[in-house]
Write a protein that holds these residues in place. Structure first.
Motif, PDB file in Angstrom:
ATOM      1  N   PHE A   1       0.830  -1.200   0.000  1.00  0.00           N
ATOM      2  CA  PHE A   1       0.000   0.000   0.000  1.00  0.00           C
ATOM      3  C   PHE A   1       0.868   1.254   0.000  1.00  0.00           C
ATOM      4  O   PHE A   1       1.915   1.307   0.657  1.00  0.00           O
ATOM      5  CB  PHE A   1      -0.908   0.026   1.231  1.00  0.00           C
ATOM      6  N   LYS A   2       0.426   2.249  -0.757  1.00  0.00           N
ATOM      7  CA  LYS A   2       1.064   3.561  -0.759  1.00  0.00           C
ATOM      8  C   LYS A   2      -0.031   4.626  -0.651  1.00  0.00           C
ATOM      9  O   LYS A   2      -1.217   4.324  -0.820  1.00  0.00           O
ATOM     10  CB  LYS A   2       1.866   3.786  -2.043  1.00  0.00           C
ATOM     11  N   ILE A   3       0.387   5.844  -0.391  1.00  0.00           N
ATOM     12  CA  ILE A   3      -0.556   6.954  -0.319  1.00  0.00           C
ATOM     13  C   ILE A   3      -0.303   7.871  -1.508  1.00  0.00           C
ATOM     14  O   ILE A   3       0.789   8.440  -1.630  1.00  0.00           O
ATOM     15  CB  ILE A   3      -0.388   7.764   0.990  1.00  0.00           C
ATOM     16  N   GLN A   4      -1.279   7.979  -2.401  1.00  0.00           N
ATOM     17  CA  GLN A   4      -1.114   8.900  -3.520  1.00  0.00           C
ATOM     18  C   GLN A   4      -1.448  10.304  -3.054  1.00  0.00           C
ATOM     19  O   GLN A   4      -2.553  10.582  -2.586  1.00  0.00           O
ATOM     20  CB  GLN A   4      -1.999   8.524  -4.706  1.00  0.00           C
TER      21      GLN A   4
ATOM     22  N   MET B   1       3.704   9.656  -4.629  1.00  0.00           N
ATOM     23  CA  MET B   1       3.191   8.751  -3.602  1.00  0.00           C
ATOM     24  C   MET B   1       4.054   8.808  -2.354  1.00  0.00           C
ATOM     25  O   MET B   1       5.268   9.012  -2.428  1.00  0.00           O
ATOM     26  CB  MET B   1       3.131   7.327  -4.156  1.00  0.00           C
ATOM     27  N   TYR B   2       3.410   8.600  -1.217  1.00  0.00           N
ATOM     28  CA  TYR B   2       4.088   8.688   0.079  1.00  0.00           C
ATOM     29  C   TYR B   2       4.043   7.333   0.786  1.00  0.00           C
ATOM     30  O   TYR B   2       2.999   6.698   0.866  1.00  0.00           O
ATOM     31  CB  TYR B   2       3.397   9.743   0.943  1.00  0.00           C
ATOM     32  N   GLY B   3       5.223   6.915   1.294  1.00  0.00           N
ATOM     33  CA  GLY B   3       5.301   5.716   2.112  1.00  0.00           C
ATOM     34  C   GLY B   3       5.108   4.427   1.331  1.00  0.00           C
ATOM     35  O   GLY B   3       4.810   4.427   0.132  1.00  0.00           O
ATOM     36  N   GLU B   4       5.264   3.319   2.021  1.00  0.00           N
ATOM     37  CA  GLU B   4       5.060   1.988   1.436  1.00  0.00           C
ATOM     38  C   GLU B   4       4.976   0.991   2.577  1.00  0.00           C
ATOM     39  O   GLU B   4       5.837   0.946   3.447  1.00  0.00           O
ATOM     40  CB  GLU B   4       6.204   1.629   0.493  1.00  0.00           C
ATOM     41  N   THR B   5       3.913   0.201   2.596  1.00  0.00           N
ATOM     42  CA  THR B   5       3.728  -0.769   3.672  1.00  0.00           C
ATOM     43  C   THR B   5       2.876  -1.929   3.188  1.00  0.00           C
ATOM     44  O   THR B   5       2.079  -1.768   2.263  1.00  0.00           O
ATOM     45  CB  THR B   5       3.061  -0.110   4.902  1.00  0.00           C
ATOM     46  N   THR B   6       3.034  -3.078   3.817  1.00  0.00           N
ATOM     47  CA  THR B   6       2.191  -4.233   3.506  1.00  0.00           C
ATOM     48  C   THR B   6       1.043  -4.353   4.502  1.00  0.00           C
ATOM     49  O   THR B   6       0.223  -5.260   4.392  1.00  0.00           O
ATOM     50  CB  THR B   6       3.016  -5.532   3.542  1.00  0.00           C
ATOM     51  N   ASN B   7       0.994  -3.433   5.467  1.00  0.00           N
ATOM     52  CA  ASN B   7      -0.034  -3.447   6.513  1.00  0.00           C
ATOM     53  C   ASN B   7      -1.070  -2.357   6.228  1.00  0.00           C
ATOM     54  O   ASN B   7      -0.731  -1.170   6.184  1.00  0.00           O
ATOM     55  CB  ASN B   7       0.627  -3.224   7.884  1.00  0.00           C
ATOM     56  N   TYR B   8      -2.322  -2.757   6.056  1.00  0.00           N
ATOM     57  CA  TYR B   8      -3.351  -1.784   5.689  1.00  0.00           C
ATOM     58  C   TYR B   8      -3.596  -0.764   6.792  1.00  0.00           C
ATOM     59  O   TYR B   8      -3.824   0.415   6.520  1.00  0.00           O
ATOM     60  CB  TYR B   8      -4.661  -2.511   5.349  1.00  0.00           C
ATOM     61  N   GLU B   9      -3.563  -1.213   8.048  1.00  0.00           N
ATOM     62  CA  GLU B   9      -3.770  -0.272   9.152  1.00  0.00           C
ATOM     63  C   GLU B   9      -2.660   0.775   9.178  1.00  0.00           C
ATOM     64  O   GLU B   9      -2.901   1.947   9.470  1.00  0.00           O
ATOM     65  CB  GLU B   9      -3.840  -1.026  10.487  1.00  0.00           C
ATOM     66  N   GLU B  10      -1.445   0.354   8.871  1.00  0.00           N
ATOM     67  CA  GLU B  10      -0.334   1.307   8.784  1.00  0.00           C
ATOM     68  C   GLU B  10      -0.568   2.280   7.627  1.00  0.00           C
ATOM     69  O   GLU B  10      -0.256   3.466   7.724  1.00  0.00           O
ATOM     70  CB  GLU B  10       0.987   0.548   8.591  1.00  0.00           C
ATOM     71  N   ALA B  11      -1.136   1.753   6.546  1.00  0.00           N
ATOM     72  CA  ALA B  11      -1.441   2.617   5.398  1.00  0.00           C
ATOM     73  C   ALA B  11      -2.463   3.677   5.791  1.00  0.00           C
ATOM     74  O   ALA B  11      -2.355   4.836   5.389  1.00  0.00           O
ATOM     75  CB  ALA B  11      -1.969   1.775   4.237  1.00  0.00           C
TER      76      ALA B  11
ATOM     77  N   GLU C   1      -9.158  -5.750  -3.436  1.00  0.00           N
ATOM     78  CA  GLU C   1      -8.490  -6.956  -3.943  1.00  0.00           C
ATOM     79  C   GLU C   1      -7.235  -7.237  -3.136  1.00  0.00           C
ATOM     80  O   GLU C   1      -6.926  -8.389  -2.820  1.00  0.00           O
ATOM     81  CB  GLU C   1      -8.133  -6.773  -5.420  1.00  0.00           C
ATOM     82  N   ALA C   2      -6.489  -6.189  -2.785  1.00  0.00           N
ATOM     83  CA  ALA C   2      -5.282  -6.360  -1.984  1.00  0.00           C
ATOM     84  C   ALA C   2      -5.608  -6.925  -0.607  1.00  0.00           C
ATOM     85  O   ALA C   2      -4.867  -7.755  -0.074  1.00  0.00           O
ATOM     86  CB  ALA C   2      -4.545  -5.024  -1.846  1.00  0.00           C
ATOM     87  N   LEU C   3      -6.712  -6.488  -0.029  1.00  0.00           N
ATOM     88  CA  LEU C   3      -7.090  -6.943   1.307  1.00  0.00           C
ATOM     89  C   LEU C   3      -7.578  -8.383   1.298  1.00  0.00           C
ATOM     90  O   LEU C   3      -7.506  -9.090   2.323  1.00  0.00           O
ATOM     91  CB  LEU C   3      -8.171  -6.034   1.874  1.00  0.00           C
ATOM     92  N   ARG C   4      -8.054  -8.866   0.157  1.00  0.00           N
ATOM     93  CA  ARG C   4      -8.583 -10.236   0.089  1.00  0.00           C
ATOM     94  C   ARG C   4      -7.517 -11.288   0.268  1.00  0.00           C
ATOM     95  O   ARG C   4      -7.817 -12.446   0.562  1.00  0.00           O
ATOM     96  CB  ARG C   4      -9.308 -10.446  -1.247  1.00  0.00           C
ATOM     97  N   GLN C   5      -6.237 -10.913   0.100  1.00  0.00           N
ATOM     98  CA  GLN C   5      -5.167 -11.906   0.237  1.00  0.00           C
ATOM     99  C   GLN C   5      -5.037 -12.379   1.681  1.00  0.00           C
ATOM    100  O   GLN C   5      -4.492 -13.441   1.927  1.00  0.00           O
ATOM    101  CB  GLN C   5      -3.838 -11.341  -0.244  1.00  0.00           C
TER     102      GLN C   5
ATOM    103  N   VAL D   1      -5.482   5.956  -0.364  1.00  0.00           N
ATOM    104  CA  VAL D   1      -4.683   4.732  -0.350  1.00  0.00           C
ATOM    105  C   VAL D   1      -4.778   4.042  -1.706  1.00  0.00           C
ATOM    106  O   VAL D   1      -5.870   3.921  -2.282  1.00  0.00           O
ATOM    107  CB  VAL D   1      -5.179   3.770   0.749  1.00  0.00           C
ATOM    108  N   ILE D   2      -3.640   3.596  -2.230  1.00  0.00           N
ATOM    109  CA  ILE D   2      -3.626   2.786  -3.447  1.00  0.00           C
ATOM    110  C   ILE D   2      -2.854   1.496  -3.144  1.00  0.00           C
ATOM    111  O   ILE D   2      -2.096   1.430  -2.170  1.00  0.00           O
ATOM    112  CB  ILE D   2      -2.976   3.521  -4.642  1.00  0.00           C
ATOM    113  N   ALA D   3      -3.066   0.470  -3.944  1.00  0.00           N
ATOM    114  CA  ALA D   3      -2.463  -0.838  -3.677  1.00  0.00           C
ATOM    115  C   ALA D   3      -1.816  -1.406  -4.931  1.00  0.00           C
ATOM    116  O   ALA D   3      -2.242  -1.117  -6.054  1.00  0.00           O
ATOM    117  CB  ALA D   3      -3.518  -1.803  -3.138  1.00  0.00           C
TER     118      ALA D   3
END
Length: 390
Positions: free
Chosen positions: A310-313, A346-356, A386-390, A373-375
């Protein structure tokens, strides 16, 4: 006496806390400004007894009724009755409310009465002459406003030179606007409406709204069959459900899913009186179905393989900036992607949605009110859901 004074202080503190809590909860809602085009002495297009201002208002109220059933959405209206609202005031209503999106709803018209189908516009200068002419027609409304030349800084809706100053505005929120417009056209297709695509044009009402914004032309009231459909309860409810579903879909993808974000349910639909079969009615042409001509979202640079990231656009612009904190209100870890002359930051990068979500709040606190938020997954952009479904 002292006890009474202390009691009043405690009551004041408790009230302040409750107000702060309720304000915070309220502010977390996804804010949608719905704008019914025209009004009062500005009738808009009029053909075959169908009046644009009335149809636009009827659809807006139906869309609002659906969205207001969603506890995570707040609806703001530019008008709920037959009033004339200045174009700049329509945008300012959305700006003052700090709305997340602005949706202006209209009917189309053409000298060619065979023309039909829906189209959704985003802000931008188009080389297509028909798009510019459509914008000029809608922008003519400013001439009905008092002191419009002073209010709009000498803007003349019939002068090509007047549109030059709008070029910069097309870069603001362009990606998000295209995404929302694409969803509107997609859901129109789902109910069998012909799509004329997503287009760019310099509409003044979009120019002054500082958020993702679209202008929807629901169909041609100059077309006898399509006009009759748009002027019917059934046709208006069908269009309203499509627009509301598109807005909820956009909210889910870019702002996260809420408890009430399922697609429009049958319970949301108003009771529609059946037409009297003994009365003659125009034949509604079965529209040709084709995919909307939507500008593709820019591809981002590859990210971690196999894991959703996840990143922040923050923004999309034609201006190239160095990804340093001084250019982004102190934010670091800025990444850039581009296609042609348009750059995404874009700002930041994380695999945790709550962190995003935390990063999103951080970006908004730094002044990026339209950040979202973009994924990505396997190097390709995917929806957040779709990203959260994993």
């Amino acid at each position: 006496m002292r006890l009474l004074k202390n009691t009043k202080i405690i009551q004041f503190v408790l009230c302040t806390i409750l107000v702060c809590i309720s304000t915070k909860a309220y502010s977390q809602k996804f804010k949608v400004t719905l704008d019914a085009g025209h009004g009062d002495h500005d009738f808009g297009a009029v053909h075959h007894g169908h009046i644009e201002k009335n149809i636009a208002l009827a659809v807006v109220l139906k869309v609002g009724r659906i969205l207001e059933k969603n506890s995570g959405i707040q609806v703001i209206y530019t008008r709920k009755g037959d009033q004339f609202i200045d174009l700049v005031e329509r945008a300012n209503i959305a700006n003052r409310a700090n709305a997340d999106i602005f949706v202006s709803i209209h009917c189309n018209a053409n000298k060619n009465m065979v023309a039909d189908g829906s189209e959704t516009y985003v802000m931008g200068m188009s080389k297509n002459a028909s798009n510019l002419e459509a914008a000029k027609r809608e922008n003519q409304v400013v001439t009905l406003e008092k002191d419009y030349k002073q209010k709009y800084e000498g803007f003349d809706p019939n002068s090509a030179e007047s549109y030059g100053g709008m070029i910069v505005a097309q870069e603001l929120y362009l990606d998000q606007s295209i995404a929302l417009a694409g969803k509107v056209q997609e859901h129109f297709l789902n109910v069998g409406k012909k799509s004329r695509g997503v287009k760019q044009a310099p509409y003044m009402v979009l120019h002054k709204a500082y958020m993702p914004r679209v202008l929807i032309e629901m169909g041609f009231i100059s077309n006898p069959a399509e006009g009759a459909r748009l002027d019917s309860e059934q046709g208006q409810q069908e269009v309203a459900e499509s627009i509301a579903t598109a807005i909820i879909s956009y909210k889910k993808e870019y702002f996260g899913k809420g408890a009430d974000d399922d697609v429009v349910k049958p319970a949301d639909r108003i009771e529609v009186k059946k037409m009297d079969s003994t009365k003659s009615k125009p034949t509604v042409k079965n529209p040709e179905v084709k995919k909307p001509d939507v500008k593709p979202i820019i591809k981002s640079e590859p990210v971690t393989t196999g894991i959703a990231t996840f990143k922040i656009q923050l923004s999309a612009s034609g201006t190239k900036l160095d990804p340093v904190p001084s250019n982004f209100n102190g934010l670091s870890k800025i990444s850039v992607s581009n296609e042609g002359t348009l750059y995404k930051y874009m700002y930041g990068e994380t695999t945790n949605y709550e962190e995003a979500r935390r990063l999103l709040s951080e970006a908004k606190a730094k002044g990026y009110a339209s950040a979202f938020v973009i994924a990505f997954k396997n190097g390709k952009k995917v929806s957040v859901q779709e990203a959260l479904r994993q």
